[in-house]
Scaffold this active site. Structure first.
Site, PDB file in Angstrom:
ATOM      1  N   ASP A 132       1.018  -1.036   0.013  1.00  0.00           N
ATOM      2  CA  ASP A 132      -0.146  -0.217  -0.043  1.00  0.00           C
ATOM      3  C   ASP A 132       0.885   1.342   0.112  1.00  0.00           C
ATOM      4  O   ASP A 132       1.823   1.259   0.801  1.00  0.00           O
ATOM      5  CB  ASP A 132      -0.859  -0.199   1.328  1.00  0.00           C
ATOM      6  CG  ASP A 132      -2.035   1.007   0.992  1.00  0.00           C
ATOM      7  OD1 ASP A 132      -2.402   1.260   0.090  1.00  0.00           O
ATOM      8  OD2 ASP A 132      -2.526   1.318   2.120  1.00  0.00           O
ATOM      9  N   HIS A 165      -4.948  13.470   0.653  1.00  0.00           N
ATOM     10  CA  HIS A 165      -4.906  12.781   1.786  1.00  0.00           C
ATOM     11  C   HIS A 165      -3.653  13.021   2.783  1.00  0.00           C
ATOM     12  O   HIS A 165      -4.080  13.065   3.955  1.00  0.00           O
ATOM     13  CB  HIS A 165      -5.119  11.341   1.205  1.00  0.00           C
ATOM     14  CG  HIS A 165      -4.957  10.262   2.422  1.00  0.00           C
ATOM     15  ND1 HIS A 165      -5.799  10.104   3.317  1.00  0.00           N
ATOM     16  CD2 HIS A 165      -3.868   9.369   2.803  1.00  0.00           C
ATOM     17  CE1 HIS A 165      -5.414   9.179   4.039  1.00  0.00           C
ATOM     18  NE2 HIS A 165      -4.477   8.447   3.686  1.00  0.00           N
ATOM     19  N   GLU A 173     -11.445   3.394   3.240  1.00  0.00           N
ATOM     20  CA  GLU A 173     -10.395   4.337   2.545  1.00  0.00           C
ATOM     21  C   GLU A 173     -10.498   3.880   1.067  1.00  0.00           C
ATOM     22  O   GLU A 173     -10.523   2.931   0.574  1.00  0.00           O
ATOM     23  CB  GLU A 173      -8.808   3.682   3.095  1.00  0.00           C
ATOM     24  CG  GLU A 173      -8.452   4.496   4.261  1.00  0.00           C
ATOM     25  CD  GLU A 173      -7.088   4.397   4.252  1.00  0.00           C
ATOM     26  OE1 GLU A 173      -6.542   3.549   3.585  1.00  0.00           O
ATOM     27  OE2 GLU A 173      -6.394   5.321   5.182  1.00  0.00           O
ATOM     28  N   GLU A 219      -9.503   3.693  -2.581  1.00  0.00           N
ATOM     29  CA  GLU A 219      -8.054   3.517  -3.258  1.00  0.00           C
ATOM     30  C   GLU A 219      -8.184   2.818  -4.501  1.00  0.00           C
ATOM     31  O   GLU A 219      -9.357   2.272  -4.744  1.00  0.00           O
ATOM     32  CB  GLU A 219      -7.077   2.434  -2.441  1.00  0.00           C
ATOM     33  CG  GLU A 219      -6.958   3.048  -0.973  1.00  0.00           C
ATOM     34  CD  GLU A 219      -5.651   2.194  -0.372  1.00  0.00           C
ATOM     35  OE1 GLU A 219      -4.826   1.870  -0.997  1.00  0.00           O
ATOM     36  OE2 GLU A 219      -5.527   2.512   0.997  1.00  0.00           O
ATOM     37  N   ASP A 261      -9.632  -0.273   1.537  1.00  0.00           N
ATOM     38  CA  ASP A 261      -8.642  -0.498   2.657  1.00  0.00           C
ATOM     39  C   ASP A 261      -9.046  -0.091   4.097  1.00  0.00           C
ATOM     40  O   ASP A 261      -8.850   0.825   4.712  1.00  0.00           O
ATOM     41  CB  ASP A 261      -7.187   0.249   2.368  1.00  0.00           C
ATOM     42  CG  ASP A 261      -6.086  -0.554   3.285  1.00  0.00           C
ATOM     43  OD1 ASP A 261      -6.361  -1.507   3.510  1.00  0.00           O
ATOM     44  OD2 ASP A 261      -5.149   0.214   3.447  1.00  0.00           O
ATOM     45  N   ARG A 287      -8.829   3.318  12.918  1.00  0.00           N
ATOM     46  CA  ARG A 287      -8.106   4.487  13.280  1.00  0.00           C
ATOM     47  C   ARG A 287      -7.634   4.427  14.727  1.00  0.00           C
ATOM     48  O   ARG A 287      -6.423   4.647  14.912  1.00  0.00           O
ATOM     49  CB  ARG A 287      -8.865   5.605  12.951  1.00  0.00           C
ATOM     50  CG  ARG A 287      -9.451   5.959  11.696  1.00  0.00           C
ATOM     51  CD  ARG A 287      -8.237   5.818  10.688  1.00  0.00           C
ATOM     52  NE  ARG A 287      -8.790   6.125   9.212  1.00  0.00           N
ATOM     53  CZ  ARG A 287      -7.825   5.947   7.978  1.00  0.00           C
ATOM     54  NH1 ARG A 287      -6.763   5.728   8.248  1.00  0.00           N
ATOM     55  NH2 ARG A 287      -8.624   6.133   7.017  1.00  0.00           N
ATOM     56  N   GLN A 334      -4.838   1.851  14.923  1.00  0.00           N
ATOM     57  CA  GLN A 334      -3.975   2.069  13.996  1.00  0.00           C
ATOM     58  C   GLN A 334      -2.750   3.047  14.869  1.00  0.00           C
ATOM     59  O   GLN A 334      -1.516   3.449  14.686  1.00  0.00           O
ATOM     60  CB  GLN A 334      -4.333   2.643  12.536  1.00  0.00           C
ATOM     61  CG  GLN A 334      -3.282   3.062  11.560  1.00  0.00           C
ATOM     62  CD  GLN A 334      -3.795   3.873  10.262  1.00  0.00           C
ATOM     63  OE1 GLN A 334      -4.961   3.671  10.257  1.00  0.00           O
ATOM     64  NE2 GLN A 334      -2.941   4.569   9.733  1.00  0.00           N
ATOM     65  N   LYS A 389      -4.996  -2.286   9.937  1.00  0.00           N
ATOM     66  CA  LYS A 389      -5.247  -2.421   8.480  1.00  0.00           C
ATOM     67  C   LYS A 389      -5.512  -4.280   7.870  1.00  0.00           C
ATOM     68  O   LYS A 389      -5.923  -4.182   7.043  1.00  0.00           O
ATOM     69  CB  LYS A 389      -3.905  -1.855   7.673  1.00  0.00           C
ATOM     70  CG  LYS A 389      -3.880  -0.530   7.846  1.00  0.00           C
ATOM     71  CD  LYS A 389      -4.521   0.522   7.202  1.00  0.00           C
ATOM     72  CE  LYS A 389      -4.271   1.887   7.041  1.00  0.00           C
ATOM     73  NZ  LYS A 389      -5.100   2.575   6.178  1.00  0.00           N
ATOM     74  N   THR A 433      -9.287  -5.989   3.628  1.00  0.00           N
ATOM     75  CA  THR A 433      -9.218  -5.101   2.379  1.00  0.00           C
ATOM     76  C   THR A 433      -9.985  -5.535   1.488  1.00  0.00           C
ATOM     77  O   THR A 433      -9.834  -6.714   0.818  1.00  0.00           O
ATOM     78  CB  THR A 433      -7.761  -5.007   2.169  1.00  0.00           C
ATOM     79  OG1 THR A 433      -6.836  -4.617   3.181  1.00  0.00           O
ATOM     80  CG2 THR A 433      -7.315  -3.988   1.229  1.00  0.00           C
ATOM     81  N   GLU A 474     -10.550  12.024   7.584  1.00  0.00           N
ATOM     82  CA  GLU A 474     -10.447  13.351   7.109  1.00  0.00           C
ATOM     83  C   GLU A 474     -11.700  14.125   7.084  1.00  0.00           C
ATOM     84  O   GLU A 474     -11.621  15.087   7.607  1.00  0.00           O
ATOM     85  CB  GLU A 474     -10.000  13.307   5.596  1.00  0.00           C
ATOM     86  CG  GLU A 474      -8.520  12.727   5.361  1.00  0.00           C
ATOM     87  CD  GLU A 474      -8.055  12.599   3.758  1.00  0.00           C
ATOM     88  OE1 GLU A 474      -8.197  13.538   3.119  1.00  0.00           O
ATOM     89  OE2 GLU A 474      -8.343  11.227   3.629  1.00  0.00           O
TER      90      GLU A 474
END
Lengths: 422, 422
Positions: free
Chosen positions: B129, B136, B199, B201, B233, B237, B240, B253, B257, B362
């Site tokens: 990744d 971002h 996420e 991606e 993904d 949070r 993480q 993570k 996925t 975000e």
């Protein structure tokens, strides 16, 4: 326990050991074998002789070209197969004559080690590298963030990151000095790595996996570990330093990781357990009942080049704050699926003194203070290194001996030679 | 280009697209197919009909249960196979009648999409990744290290980390809310994730690999990319944030996925190229001749739960500072071997405005400022979220249309529903 096969006193491969590997010869295709003295017991041939018929398992798993399928079976199968192999290789059991007294069969199933070419023992799905060595972590923090102490999570969880499975190779594979992006005089530059390093690690191969969304209990985790190997997680320190913020090591690690060829089972290592370093209260999911969960295995490192052979360091697998069982419980607490052949490693295993550091980064304080290594033969001069040079071969060896009567348990060599970039 | 197969105007799967997937039905074992309108072209059956006999390649690769072997072939083979499929599916070519006018053959090779169960298209060896989304990265820095700007390496190299291959799953697989270690009131605690996020991606599957110690030139890198998929993904949070220093994301993570099931080839996306964001001078190994190396593909995100369906955000694959070719050149500059089926992803693809952010982290500034989402049907109330709740389904869709006459190129859905921890 003595074997009717002659086993030299210093051999890594006594009857107590019986490690699994994958080998081929000029005549034999790739297959599973077990090392004993100077021989490999050919398990494919042995399975075809129906020697395992009394054990209730799918013996065709022993005829595969990797250990993955066999490793995924129940621990009781591995125990029974080990016991049977000890019986037929022992000089004092009823089953001893099964091989010993049948020369044709013996010739079919025993291959001289010198004829065996070793291969990767398991197909690795994912490789995870942890950072649970206490002295290594302390030294890295002293070098890169002096005065700030260990990261706050260090004693709460086994810190780890995902590594690169495709670049894990078997002992003896040449190590190409990597190119990459490093900072020279403050400017990002494409360059050959100038700070190439070794890292002494200990790694476990997963046997039985877990389903996605499920977790492995810390007190059942050892049932999921097939066995262990030595590992050199070669590192490009200059590439690593520039790339690692904010997401961790990447190209500084993914060019090569070397493992020893023989997977030593936890049963073979049972007599060598000791207590881990940590005494912190653990969260319930990391709370391992069995406190003797770490192994006391010295790992000796040597460097060989055109001018001689030199003693580099002696590390030990015990210098960790979490056990493999705790790493596995943490790895799966969120439901991450493990598969047979996945590999988890400790990170660097430095000890508390300068003669026990597990990489040049620590021994030279990131290249500032060259490290002197003693020649292993008299008459040779010592040499010093900041980091590795082309032509250097780094070799790890590890061997333990239990109480009297038990033979040695060793891992075979974990070595690689630095060659110029391709 | 029109097909004799009826293709609805809004279909993802026009003659321009022809994406590869792996499917099975109640009657057919797992095999490779290509989506066209509301059908799957069964490539195993088509190969067995000897339709590809005029093309010089090993067509048994199309009879495998994954795309890996076929993807590892030369790009010219993929080009020729694409051309032939377009010819036999087109209403205006000499080859059109090969299928159209042979009902038995047509019935053998065309399967209604509604009957197809999709599987992982390729066996993933390693998953990487990256973190090349400009907005971002800016937003993450604003949230976690305000005033400090982007990491110094951000515009010099594609920052990336190794992910977990075993937890990459196909669209539709349920997502178990992970447990893990988080900090509550300053104390490390075992808990269900309280900050579960998506996420947005974009990811590329590797076709042809490279040998260990060799590198892939940036201007040949696209020859090594078989095609692309959408990726979610999923991220925990809180897990993480506590684990990531010093070695990067791990359990935050590796629980799941999700990818879309159809691999869209770069040939299909050729009309949708655009210029990447970066204008920085690049080091030679990252200096890509072709500047139109990034794709302009909007990705729409919706959230569905028991009360309705809501528009979340619209991202775009163009909001990146490095192309896949540059990621691949960087990934291999030190000799890291890529294998067919390896997956590399962009990282989150946020745009510059609040309606274009690629994750709740975000959009809510790490949960501080709940984010309102508009109901997709009138009469329904809007809802707001700090992070994902059990029962939420997140779906990504992406579709582009080129110049007149070219059909749509879409990816099918990339979706997953959050379910309670197992």
């Amino acid at each position: 326990m003595a074997s009717w096969i002659p086993i030299e006193d210093g051999s890594d491969f006594s009857l107590q050991n019986l490690p699994y590997g994958v080998f081929s010869t000029d005549d034999l295709d790739q297959r599973i074998g077990v090392a004993i003295g100077d021989y490999v017991l050919d398990l494919k041939a042995l399975a075809q002789e129906k020697v395992f018929a009394a054990i209730d398992f799918d013996s065709s798993t022993l005829e595969e070209p990797t250990i993955n399928a066999y490793a995924s079976l129940r621990k009781s199968v591995h125990h029974d197969v080990r016991k049977l192999m000890q019986d037929i290789l022992s000089e004092s059991t009823l089953l001893g004559p099964v091989l010993r007294d049948h020369r044709d069969r013996r010739d079919r199933v025993l291959v001289p080690l010198s004829r065996a070419k070793m291969h990767m023992p398991m197909h690795i799905g994912d490789y995870t590298d942890f950072f649970v060595g206490l002295y290594h972590a302390q030294n890295c923090c002293d070098i890169f963030r002096p005065g700030m102490g260990l990261p706050p999570n260090f004693s709460s969880l086994p810190v780890g990151y995902h590594g690169r499975a495709s670049s894990v190779v078997i002992s003896g594979t040449p190590v190409h000095r990597p190119r990459g992006q490093i900072v020279l005089n403050g400017i990002p530059t494409e360059s050959l790595c100038q700070k190439l390093d070794f890292e002494v690690e200990f790694a476990a191969f997963i046997g039985r996996g877990n389903k996605m969304g499920s977790r492995i209990d810390v007190n059942e985790a050892e049932d999921h570990i097939f066995g262990v190997v030595l590992m050199n997680d070669w590192s490009a320190r200059d590439i690593q330093q520039w790339e690692s913020t904010p997401l961790g090591p990447f190209n500084g690690k993914n060019f090569c990781t070397t493992i020893s060829p023989w997977i030593v089972t936890l049963e073979a290592l049972e007599p060598f357990r000791t207590t881990p370093l940590t005494a912190d209260p653990q969260l319930p999911y990391l709370n391992q009942d069995e406190k003797q969960s770490v192994y006391d295995i010295p790992i000796r490192v040597s460097l060989e080049n055109d001018s001689g052979t030199y003693s580099v360091t002696e590390c030990n697998t015990k210098h960790v704050v979490f056990s493999f069982a705790q790493m596995l419980a943490h790895h799966t607490v969120g439901g991450c699926p493990m598969r047979p052949g996945d590999l988890i490693a400790t990170g660097t295993l430095s000890g508390p003194t300068r003669g026990e550091l597990g990489c040049f980064l620590e021994a030279t304080r990131n290249g500032i203070d060259p490290y002197e290594m003693k020649a292993q033969f008299s008459g040779k001069q010592n040499i010093s290194r900041a980091f590795l040079e082309d032509g250097d071969t780094i070799e790890f060896k590890a061997q333990v001996q239990g109480k009297s009567g038990l033979g040695h348990v060793g891992f075979g060599a974990c070595k690689g030679k630095i060659v110029a970039s391709a």
